[in-house]
Design an enzyme around this catalytic site. Sequence first.
Site, PDB file in Angstrom:
ATOM      1  CD  GLU A 270      -2.542   0.024   1.179  1.00 17.56           C
ATOM      2  OE1 GLU A 270      -2.174  -1.167   1.242  1.00 17.56           O
ATOM      3  OE2 GLU A 270      -3.730   0.367   1.097  1.00 17.56           O
ATOM      4  CB  CYS A 304       3.683  -5.023  -0.769  1.00 19.73           C
ATOM      5  SG  CYS A 304       2.501  -4.644  -2.060  1.00 19.73           S
TER       6      CYS A 304
HETATM    7  P1  NAD Z   1      10.761   2.436   2.879  1.00 18.32           P
HETATM    8  O1  NAD Z   1       9.927   2.315   4.095  1.00 18.32           O
HETATM    9  O2  NAD Z   1      12.222   2.369   3.010  1.00 18.32           O
HETATM   10  O3  NAD Z   1      10.454   3.825   2.136  1.00 18.32           O
HETATM   11  C1  NAD Z   1       9.148   4.176   1.719  1.00 18.32           C
HETATM   12  C2  NAD Z   1       9.057   5.689   1.560  1.00 18.32           C
HETATM   13  O4  NAD Z   1       9.191   6.293   2.849  1.00 18.32           O
HETATM   14  C3  NAD Z   1      10.159   6.315   0.690  1.00 18.32           C
HETATM   15  O5  NAD Z   1       9.605   7.323  -0.113  1.00 18.32           O
HETATM   16  C4  NAD Z   1      11.098   6.901   1.718  1.00 18.32           C
HETATM   17  O6  NAD Z   1      11.860   7.982   1.222  1.00 18.32           O
HETATM   18  C5  NAD Z   1      10.104   7.372   2.771  1.00 18.32           C
HETATM   19  N1  NAD Z   1      10.646   7.591   4.107  1.00 18.32           N
HETATM   20  C6  NAD Z   1      11.732   7.032   4.674  1.00 18.32           C
HETATM   21  N2  NAD Z   1      11.900   7.515   5.930  1.00 18.32           N
HETATM   22  C7  NAD Z   1      10.895   8.380   6.152  1.00 18.32           C
HETATM   23  C8  NAD Z   1      10.524   9.199   7.253  1.00 18.32           C
HETATM   24  N3  NAD Z   1      11.220   9.220   8.384  1.00 18.32           N
HETATM   25  N4  NAD Z   1       9.412   9.963   7.149  1.00 18.32           N
HETATM   26  C9  NAD Z   1       8.675   9.952   6.010  1.00 18.32           C
HETATM   27  N5  NAD Z   1       8.987   9.220   4.934  1.00 18.32           N
HETATM   28  C10 NAD Z   1      10.076   8.432   5.000  1.00 18.32           C
HETATM   29  O7  NAD Z   1      10.240   1.310   1.862  1.00 18.32           O
HETATM   30  P2  NAD Z   1      10.873   0.864   0.452  1.00 18.32           P
HETATM   31  O8  NAD Z   1      12.115   0.091   0.689  1.00 18.32           O
HETATM   32  O9  NAD Z   1      10.897   1.986  -0.512  1.00 18.32           O
HETATM   33  O10 NAD Z   1       9.733  -0.127  -0.088  1.00 18.32           O
HETATM   34  C11 NAD Z   1       9.632  -1.460   0.290  1.00 18.32           C
HETATM   35  C12 NAD Z   1       8.576  -1.655   1.368  1.00 18.32           C
HETATM   36  O11 NAD Z   1       7.332  -1.102   0.969  1.00 18.32           O
HETATM   37  C13 NAD Z   1       8.307  -3.122   1.627  1.00 18.32           C
HETATM   38  O12 NAD Z   1       8.167  -3.328   3.004  1.00 18.32           O
HETATM   39  C14 NAD Z   1       6.999  -3.371   0.897  1.00 18.32           C
HETATM   40  O13 NAD Z   1       6.275  -4.475   1.383  1.00 18.32           O
HETATM   41  C15 NAD Z   1       6.290  -2.074   1.149  1.00 18.32           C
HETATM   42  N6  NAD Z   1       5.234  -1.865   0.158  1.00 18.32           N
HETATM   43  C16 NAD Z   1       3.938  -2.021   0.571  1.00 18.32           C
HETATM   44  C17 NAD Z   1       2.905  -1.889  -0.349  1.00 18.32           C
HETATM   45  C18 NAD Z   1       1.474  -2.086   0.071  1.00 18.32           C
HETATM   46  O14 NAD Z   1       0.605  -1.683  -0.688  1.00 18.32           O
HETATM   47  N7  NAD Z   1       1.196  -2.684   1.219  1.00 18.32           N
HETATM   48  C19 NAD Z   1       3.191  -1.572  -1.695  1.00 18.32           C
HETATM   49  C20 NAD Z   1       4.521  -1.400  -2.067  1.00 18.32           C
HETATM   50  C21 NAD Z   1       5.529  -1.557  -1.124  1.00 18.32           C
END
Ligand code: NAD
Length: 518
Positions: A270, A304
């Site tokens: 997602e 998102c």
């Molecule tokens: P992010 O990608 O920075 O982090 C998301 C998660 O991934 C966090 O828990 C982070 O600690 C973890 N993470 C980071 N590096 C990782 C790795 N190497 N391996 C595994 N996990 C890792 O995103 P964010 O800034 O927290 O959230 C914003 C983003 O999320 C936006 O792009 C938004 O559109 C998206 N989002 C999408 C949905 C959806 O349903 N499509 C819903 C909410 C947010």
Amino acid sequence: MTQSTIAEARARVASLFEQSTLSSGVYAGRWIESKGRDVSTCISPIDGEIIGSVSLAHTVDYEEVLESARCSAQAWSEIPAPVRGYAVLQVAEELERHKKDLGLLVSLEVGKTVGEGQGEIQEMIDIGRFAAGLSRQLYGLTMPSERTAHRLQEQWHPLGPIGVITAFNFPSAVWSWNAFIAAVVGDVTIWKPSSDAPLTAIAVTRLANDVLSSLGHPPVFLLLCGNGRTVGERLLDDRRLPLISFTGSVSTGRHVATRVASRLGRSLLELGGNNAAVVSEKADMEMGLRAVAFGALATSGQRCTSTRRLIVQESIYRVFLDKLTRLYSTVGVGNPLEANVLVGPLINRAAVDGYLAAIEEAQKQGGRLLCGGREKDITQLPGGFYVEPTIIEAESDMPILQQETFAPILYALRYSAFDEAVAIHNSVPQGLSSAIFTTDLREAEQFLAASGSDCGLVNVNTGTAGAEIGGAFGGEKDTGGGRESGSDAWKAYARRQTACVNYGRALPLAQGVRFDID
Ligand code: NAD
């Protein structure tokens, strides 16, 4: 006033935690001692003040969580699905009893307005109730067998322990989409929340498992706070987790998909959106204005599904933009705990820097600032991360339009013919949510048709943000293709097994093949 609302909220949410000033961020069927662990300090984006400290998972804790998940998965999968559903329902009721405090915690931790914080908890309650009903409807198909005296049927089994990695902006609702549905299917989940929102995760994990324990069930909602590069990476590579459900940015999601695929695991993605609203000259303009403002500004543009691009028919473009800019000037920006505020802070300093950089880049590419564009100083909250809601007039070929900036920036574009609107709409790599405002049935249906919006979510006369839990939620293209929440999204958490039973005395083979060994 500002300081008192924050103090009041802090006092209320304290009841959700144990007396210690340091909360354990690891739940392995028991809360792991904080001693000897790295500690993360939690800052509220509202005022930059410390709201808590969380101990992070150590290597040995990881193994204890995985072992606990294995044991619980065995026991939980043997409990009848409707009994599991009843337990999840009780969790939802408990969340409802704590809705106000949990919602305030969400507001304190990630800066949502009070209404949005409460809405986030309501979403968990709704999905819990949905999951309880679903627990009696995990239907498998029965197909007519081509062979005499044979039965052919599909059944759905639990997958096993599932890794759930979530983003900061929905610090509990997205977990519940996964965890509650997976729980009724018979799975155990291991949750790695965002490092920006561990407190909400701890509070809901505690409430949920306390309910299970009071019903005599094993702990099925496990928790591993830690950063992505350590704990997150371990989950991706762990063959004991057949599914990793990941919510986050496209760039991290791409990495997740590759790593999980390399061990032939499944991932449910997602990822980011770059959502647009088309406003036709046949739109109900007032409705369109309100919906676009909500879509672009709710959660300070950190959904998102936030509306990032506005595509308006040229004959109403100027009037619509004038009205929208006026509407923006009336929107309260500031402490999200106060009633008149609709736009709270961004999550952290890096998000503010990202906002400023995107605006500068958009202007370099020819964009014209219509309103906003600057960091906003709130005198009483000097440590908070506030920005001005921004509208930029843009051209559809500006490269910046291809990217998601997680902030309240709206790019305004104009179109002449309807096909052009659809082409502009679909011209970005992401494909999450879309909207059209029109009272023309033909336009609405063309937008809904296969040649219309290419997104996972399509809306007519309602905005891109704010989905209901009953539908399957997710997006296409770079958004990752995953589906969560309602409809038949539960199938992602289950192992499909096709069962064939011969209840006759002969051994006929499929396709009429003969294998006579007399
Ligand atoms: P992010 O990608 O920075 O982090 C998301 C998660 O991934 C966090 O828990 C982070 O600690 C973890 N993470 C980071 N590096 C990782 C790795 N190497 N391996 C595994 N996990 C890792 O995103 P964010 O800034 O927290 O959230 C914003 C983003 O999320 C936006 O792009 C938004 O559109 C998206 N989002 C999408 C949905 C959806 O349903 N499509 C819903 C909410 C947010």
